[in-house]
Design a protein around this motif. Structure first.
Motif, short mmCIF file in Angstrom:
data_model
loop_
_atom_site.label_atom_id
_atom_site.label_comp_id
_atom_site.label_asym_id
_atom_site.label_seq_id
_atom_site.Cartn_x
_atom_site.Cartn_y
_atom_site.Cartn_z
N SER A 48 -14.19 -23.14 13.23
CA SER A 48 -13.40 -22.31 13.77
C SER A 48 -14.35 -21.66 14.74
O SER A 48 -15.48 -22.03 15.10
N THR A 49 -13.52 -21.07 15.89
CA THR A 49 -14.11 -20.46 16.87
C THR A 49 -13.96 -18.76 16.81
O THR A 49 -13.13 -18.50 16.31
N LEU A 50 -15.32 -18.58 16.70
CA LEU A 50 -15.41 -17.06 16.94
C LEU A 50 -14.76 -16.39 18.17
O LEU A 50 -15.06 -16.67 19.16
N GLU A 51 -13.94 -15.48 17.83
CA GLU A 51 -13.06 -14.72 18.72
C GLU A 51 -13.56 -13.21 19.12
O GLU A 51 -13.67 -12.87 20.32
N THR A 52 -13.87 -12.52 18.22
CA THR A 52 -14.09 -10.93 18.31
C THR A 52 -15.25 -10.79 17.33
O THR A 52 -15.12 -11.05 16.26
N THR A 53 -16.14 -9.84 17.88
CA THR A 53 -17.22 -9.14 16.74
C THR A 53 -17.32 -7.80 17.22
O THR A 53 -17.00 -7.31 18.29
N LYS A 54 -17.41 -7.18 16.24
CA LYS A 54 -17.33 -5.27 16.28
C LYS A 54 -18.12 -4.90 15.28
O LYS A 54 -18.21 -5.33 14.03
N TRP A 55 -18.69 -3.80 15.51
CA TRP A 55 -19.09 -2.74 14.41
C TRP A 55 -18.46 -1.46 14.60
O TRP A 55 -18.03 -1.08 15.63
N PHE A 56 -17.89 -0.88 13.59
CA PHE A 56 -17.17 0.27 13.64
C PHE A 56 -17.46 1.32 12.53
O PHE A 56 -18.52 1.01 11.40
N LYS A 57 -17.23 2.54 12.84
CA LYS A 57 -17.41 3.48 11.70
C LYS A 57 -16.05 4.08 11.40
O LYS A 57 -15.58 4.69 12.41
N PRO A 58 -15.90 4.37 10.12
CA PRO A 58 -14.62 4.87 9.75
C PRO A 58 -14.62 6.40 10.25
O PRO A 58 -15.83 6.92 10.06
N GLU A 59 -13.34 6.89 10.49
CA GLU A 59 -13.32 8.25 10.92
C GLU A 59 -13.36 9.36 9.72
O GLU A 59 -12.97 8.62 8.63
N ALA A 60 -13.52 10.58 9.74
CA ALA A 60 -13.56 11.42 8.65
C ALA A 60 -12.53 11.48 7.79
O ALA A 60 -12.79 11.54 6.51
N ASP A 61 -11.47 11.34 8.24
CA ASP A 61 -10.26 11.32 7.31
C ASP A 61 -9.80 10.00 6.89
O ASP A 61 -8.61 9.76 6.35
N GLN A 62 -10.49 8.93 7.12
CA GLN A 62 -10.16 7.44 6.50
C GLN A 62 -11.57 7.12 5.42
O GLN A 62 -12.07 7.62 5.30
N LYS A 63 -10.72 6.18 4.73
CA LYS A 63 -11.58 5.78 3.55
C LYS A 63 -12.74 5.21 4.10
O LYS A 63 -13.08 4.54 5.28
N GLN A 64 -14.10 5.45 3.44
CA GLN A 64 -15.48 5.07 3.91
C GLN A 64 -15.86 3.62 3.18
O GLN A 64 -16.93 3.49 3.02
N ASP A 65 -14.96 2.89 2.98
CA ASP A 65 -15.24 1.67 2.28
C ASP A 65 -15.12 0.30 3.14
O ASP A 65 -15.35 -0.59 2.81
N GLY A 66 -14.77 0.64 4.26
CA GLY A 66 -14.35 -0.42 5.39
C GLY A 66 -12.87 -1.06 5.37
O GLY A 66 -12.94 -1.86 6.15
N THR A 67 -12.16 -0.41 4.49
CA THR A 67 -10.85 -1.04 4.36
C THR A 67 -9.95 -0.49 5.69
O THR A 67 -8.97 -1.05 5.91
N GLN A 68 -10.57 0.59 6.23
CA GLN A 68 -9.73 1.19 7.59
C GLN A 68 -10.58 1.03 8.40
O GLN A 68 -11.83 1.66 8.71
N VAL A 69 -10.35 0.55 9.59
CA VAL A 69 -11.29 0.40 10.86
C VAL A 69 -11.21 1.74 11.65
O VAL A 69 -9.98 2.15 12.06
N GLY A 70 -12.27 1.87 11.88
CA GLY A 70 -12.37 3.30 12.39
C GLY A 70 -12.67 3.36 14.41
O GLY A 70 -12.40 2.35 15.01
N ILE A 71 -13.75 4.08 14.61
CA ILE A 71 -13.89 4.17 16.14
C ILE A 71 -14.89 2.73 16.18
O ILE A 71 -16.05 2.60 15.30
N SER A 72 -14.85 2.22 17.53
CA SER A 72 -15.77 1.08 17.67
C SER A 72 -17.15 1.48 18.14
O SER A 72 -17.25 2.17 19.15
N VAL A 73 -18.15 1.18 17.35
CA VAL A 73 -19.59 1.59 17.95
C VAL A 73 -20.11 0.44 18.80
O VAL A 73 -20.72 0.79 19.81
N TYR A 74 -19.77 -0.82 18.45
CA TYR A 74 -19.90 -1.97 19.46
C TYR A 74 -18.59 -2.84 19.21
O TYR A 74 -17.96 -3.15 18.26
N HIS A 75 -18.16 -3.49 20.46
CA HIS A 75 -17.04 -4.36 20.47
C HIS A 75 -17.58 -5.46 21.53
O HIS A 75 -18.12 -5.19 22.41
#
Length: 306
Positions: A48-75
């Motif tokens: 495969s070819t890597l297309e996108t990498t990102k670090w994110f932090k779920p917002e306060a009203d989102q689940k904190q388990d990574g199932t919901q993508v929050g704000i981009s810390v790095y992209h």
């Protein structure tokens, strides 16, 4: 045809098994205004070819388990990075190394962080579990722990002083402890233990990181209760006592809590007489009838001493 099917299943299993993200450690505590490293490795199918990498932090009203993508810390597309994290991150940008460094952390950075990548053939994967960041907010504070339920500390008790901050305290650091603003050279851990306190340990304590000026905002008083010590009698005026002169005997002692009761006694010809119950004993005009040995007893809530 059978062999082709088996081969495809093996390739598919290998491809699925190779998709992963690993975080180390899973929980981090750092001081505010410092930098933190999110150690991370990942894997994806070799074809495969890597297309996108990102670090994110779920917002306060989102689940904190990574199932919901929050704000981009790095992209990998810098335009996608949230304004709060602009120019604050450094990505490893190495093959299968997804480590990220976050600079100038603050209390607002507390929370969960996840790594996510996308690769060719519509592959997407978020490393679950994530990394929990706790930011230690200054100033340092000292807490006192003792085995006594009522909280009172008496001589002989075991006491533990702990240096901490709001949220968490980095335990891998060297600390400095101070008593009455003077360094205690032997104390360098997050905890300062006194196995058997004495009245000499009474004082104000504070802490800081070693070789740092970040001391606790307020010193804490280690209030040790002890019975009267160094009971002495002072005579005013001092020197020879002449008949007819007045004089005052003063009972002095060091105690915590303060002495609440004094008793004066006179020993004369093997007889002991109780003659007073104040801190000072006043003789208006000294005469031979006042000859004798005087002693006082000082009493506080703990014990008496003469």
């Amino acid at each position: 045809m059978f062999y082709i099917s088996i081969l495809l299943q093996l390739l598919l299993s290998a491809a699925v098994a190779s998709v992963s993200v690993s975080y180390n450690p899973k929980s981090i505590c750092v001081l505010e205004r410092s930098s933190v490293d999110f150690k991370c490795t990942f894997d994806y199918p070799y074809y495969s070819t890597l297309e996108t990498t990102k670090w994110f932090k779920p917002e306060a009203d989102q689940k904190q388990d990574g199932t919901q993508v929050g704000i981009s810390v790095y992209h990998s597309n810098t335009a996608e990075i949230h304004q709060l994290y602009k120019n604050r991150t450094a990505y490893a940008n190495q093959d299968r190394n997804c480590s990220l460094q976050l600079h100038n952390v603050s209390k607002n950075d507390n929370g969960m962080y996840f790594f996510r990548f996308e690769y060719s053939y519509r592959g997407k994967y978020t490393g679950l579990g994530g990394i929990h960041l706790s930011v230690a907010v200054l100033p340092f504070r000292v807490t006192v722990k003792t085995q006594k339920e009522n909280g009172h500390i008496h001589e002989g008790d075991s006491v533990t002083l702990t240096c901490g901050t709001e949220n968490c305290t980095p335990k891998q650091k060297l600390f400095a402890w101070f008593k009455n603003q003077r360094l205690i050279p032997e104390a360098t851990d997050i905890e300062f233990r006194i196995s058997s306190v004495s009245h000499h340990d009474f004082g104000n304590y504070s802490c800081a990181l070693k070789n740092s000026s970040s001391t606790s905002a307020d010193e804490i008083l280690l209030d040790i209760k002890y019975s009267p010590k160094n009971v002495e009698i002072a005579v005013l005026p001092s020197g020879k006592i002449r008949e007819g002169n007045s004089l005052t005997l003063i009972c002095m002692s060091n105690a915590n809590p303060s002495v609440t009761n004094y008793s004066w006694f006179l020993i004369k010809e093997a007889n002991v007489s109780h003659i007073g119950f104040h801190r000072e004993f006043f003789i208006k005009a000294a005469s031979q009838k006042d000859d004798g040995q005087y002693f006082c007893i000082a009493k506080n809530d703990i014990k008496t001493k003469n």
